[in-house]
Design a protein around this motif. Structure first.
Motif, mmCIF file in Angstrom:
data_model
loop_
_atom_site.group_PDB
_atom_site.id
_atom_site.type_symbol
_atom_site.label_atom_id
_atom_site.label_comp_id
_atom_site.label_asym_id
_atom_site.label_seq_id
_atom_site.Cartn_x
_atom_site.Cartn_y
_atom_site.Cartn_z
ATOM 1 N N LEU A 13 0.848 -1.187 0.000
ATOM 2 C CA LEU A 13 0.000 0.000 0.000
ATOM 3 C C LEU A 13 0.881 1.232 0.000
ATOM 4 C CD1 LEU A 13 -2.657 -1.078 2.624
ATOM 5 C CD2 LEU A 13 -2.882 -1.036 0.150
ATOM 6 N N ASP A 14 0.447 2.247 -0.724
ATOM 7 C CA ASP A 14 1.225 3.490 -0.822
ATOM 8 C C ASP A 14 0.781 4.465 0.254
ATOM 9 O OD1 ASP A 14 2.431 2.398 -3.042
ATOM 10 O OD2 ASP A 14 0.972 3.275 -4.414
ATOM 11 N N GLY A 15 1.163 4.202 1.481
ATOM 12 C CA GLY A 15 0.810 5.103 2.577
ATOM 13 C C GLY A 15 -0.417 4.636 3.331
ATOM 14 N N PRO A 16 -0.972 5.510 4.154
ATOM 15 C CA PRO A 16 -2.117 5.110 4.973
ATOM 16 C C PRO A 16 -3.376 4.891 4.136
ATOM 17 C CG PRO A 16 -1.670 7.437 5.258
ATOM 18 C CD PRO A 16 -0.543 6.876 4.423
ATOM 19 N N VAL A 17 -4.246 4.043 4.648
ATOM 20 C CA VAL A 17 -5.502 3.730 3.969
ATOM 21 C C VAL A 17 -6.557 4.712 4.445
ATOM 22 C CG1 VAL A 17 -7.221 1.950 3.561
ATOM 23 C CG2 VAL A 17 -4.842 1.322 3.932
ATOM 24 N N ASP A 18 -7.282 5.307 3.504
ATOM 25 C CA ASP A 18 -8.320 6.272 3.842
ATOM 26 C C ASP A 18 -9.672 5.691 3.472
ATOM 27 O OD1 ASP A 18 -9.576 8.573 4.622
ATOM 28 O OD2 ASP A 18 -9.058 9.712 2.817
ATOM 29 N N TRP A 19 -10.652 5.789 4.351
ATOM 30 C CA TRP A 19 -11.973 5.217 4.089
ATOM 31 C C TRP A 19 -12.705 5.951 2.974
ATOM 32 C CZ3 TRP A 19 -16.095 8.431 4.727
ATOM 33 C CH2 TRP A 19 -15.929 9.543 5.549
ATOM 34 N N LYS A 20 -12.262 7.165 2.634
ATOM 35 C CA LYS A 20 -12.913 7.934 1.578
ATOM 36 C C LYS A 20 -12.471 7.512 0.175
ATOM 37 C CE LYS A 20 -11.535 11.532 3.754
ATOM 38 N NZ LYS A 20 -11.263 12.055 5.039
ATOM 39 N N ASP A 21 -11.408 6.715 0.082
ATOM 40 C CA ASP A 21 -10.894 6.255 -1.212
ATOM 41 C C ASP A 21 -11.592 4.952 -1.596
ATOM 42 O OD1 ASP A 21 -9.470 5.837 -3.483
ATOM 43 O OD2 ASP A 21 -7.519 5.632 -2.517
ATOM 44 N N ALA A 22 -12.818 5.064 -2.092
ATOM 45 C CA ALA A 22 -13.640 3.889 -2.402
ATOM 46 C C ALA A 22 -13.052 3.080 -3.552
ATOM 47 C CB ALA A 22 -15.060 4.321 -2.732
ATOM 48 N N ALA A 23 -12.388 3.717 -4.495
ATOM 49 C CA ALA A 23 -11.822 2.978 -5.628
ATOM 50 C C ALA A 23 -10.731 2.013 -5.158
ATOM 51 C CB ALA A 23 -11.257 3.958 -6.654
ATOM 52 N N LEU A 24 -9.891 2.456 -4.244
ATOM 53 C CA LEU A 24 -8.850 1.574 -3.704
ATOM 54 C C LEU A 24 -9.468 0.451 -2.884
ATOM 55 C CD1 LEU A 24 -5.842 0.903 -3.032
ATOM 56 C CD2 LEU A 24 -6.141 2.359 -1.032
ATOM 57 N N LEU A 25 -10.450 0.781 -2.056
ATOM 58 C CA LEU A 25 -11.047 -0.215 -1.182
ATOM 59 C C LEU A 25 -11.827 -1.264 -1.962
ATOM 60 C CD1 LEU A 25 -12.238 2.048 1.746
ATOM 61 C CD2 LEU A 25 -10.176 0.657 1.614
ATOM 62 N N ARG A 26 -12.377 -0.914 -3.116
ATOM 63 C CA ARG A 26 -13.115 -1.894 -3.926
ATOM 64 C C ARG A 26 -12.211 -3.009 -4.427
ATOM 65 N NH1 ARG A 26 -18.340 -0.880 -5.235
ATOM 66 N NH2 ARG A 26 -19.029 1.261 -4.962
ATOM 67 N N THR A 27 -10.909 -2.754 -4.543
ATOM 68 C CA THR A 27 -10.005 -3.804 -4.995
ATOM 69 C C THR A 27 -9.854 -4.900 -3.945
ATOM 70 O OG1 THR A 27 -8.036 -2.665 -4.154
ATOM 71 C CG2 THR A 27 -8.714 -2.168 -6.413
ATOM 72 N N PHE A 28 -10.239 -4.624 -2.697
ATOM 73 C CA PHE A 28 -10.139 -5.606 -1.624
ATOM 74 C C PHE A 28 -11.480 -6.263 -1.319
ATOM 75 C CE2 PHE A 28 -6.741 -2.510 -0.836
ATOM 76 C CZ PHE A 28 -5.659 -3.360 -0.923
ATOM 77 N N LEU A 29 -12.505 -6.007 -2.146
ATOM 78 C CA LEU A 29 -13.815 -6.608 -1.959
ATOM 79 C C LEU A 29 -14.101 -7.604 -3.078
ATOM 80 C CD1 LEU A 29 -16.051 -3.523 -1.059
ATOM 81 C CD2 LEU A 29 -15.192 -5.282 0.478
ATOM 82 N N SER A 30 -14.844 -8.665 -2.744
ATOM 83 C CA SER A 30 -15.283 -9.605 -3.769
ATOM 84 C C SER A 30 -16.487 -9.015 -4.498
ATOM 85 C CB SER A 30 -15.652 -10.948 -3.133
ATOM 86 O OG SER A 30 -16.828 -10.806 -2.377
ATOM 87 N N ASP A 31 -16.974 -9.726 -5.503
ATOM 88 C CA ASP A 31 -18.124 -9.228 -6.249
ATOM 89 C C ASP A 31 -19.390 -9.242 -5.395
ATOM 90 O OD1 ASP A 31 -18.126 -11.966 -6.155
ATOM 91 O OD2 ASP A 31 -19.008 -12.226 -8.140
#
Length: 71
Positions: A13-31
Motif C-alpha cells: 500500500l502506498d501510505g495510509p488507507v483512507d476510508w474515503k478512497d472507495a476505488a482503492l477499497l473496492r479492490t479488496f472486496l469480492s463481487d
C-alpha cells in the motif's frame, strides 16, 4: 521431481488507507461485497486490519456495499 515454488506476490500500500478512497477499497472486496482474505490480497496483518477498518467505515458512510446473502 516437484517444480520449484513460485515467489509470492506482495501487494504494498502506498501510505495510509483512507476510508474515503472507495476505488482503492473496492479492490479488496469480492463481487458479493465481502472482504478478501490476506492470502488472496497479499497484505500483511497490519495492512489487512487497516483495510478492513477502512472498508467498515466506508460501509457505514454508504460508500461501499454490505455483503449480500447468497441464494
Amino acid at each position: 521431481m516437484k517444480p520449484p515454488p513460485r515467489p509470492r506476490r506482495r501487494r504494498r500500500l502506498d501510505g495510509p488507507v483512507d476510508w474515503k478512497d472507495a476505488a482503492l477499497l473496492r479492490t479488496f472486496l469480492s463481487d458479493r461485497g465481502k472482504i478478501r482474505a490476506r492470502r488472496v490480497t497479499g497484505l500483511d496483518p497490519q495492512e489487512h486490519r487497516a483495510v478492513a477498518r477502512a472498508i467498515k467505515n466506508a460501509r457505514e458512510m454508504a460508500l461501499l456495499p454490505y455483503p449480500t446473502r447468497g441464494r
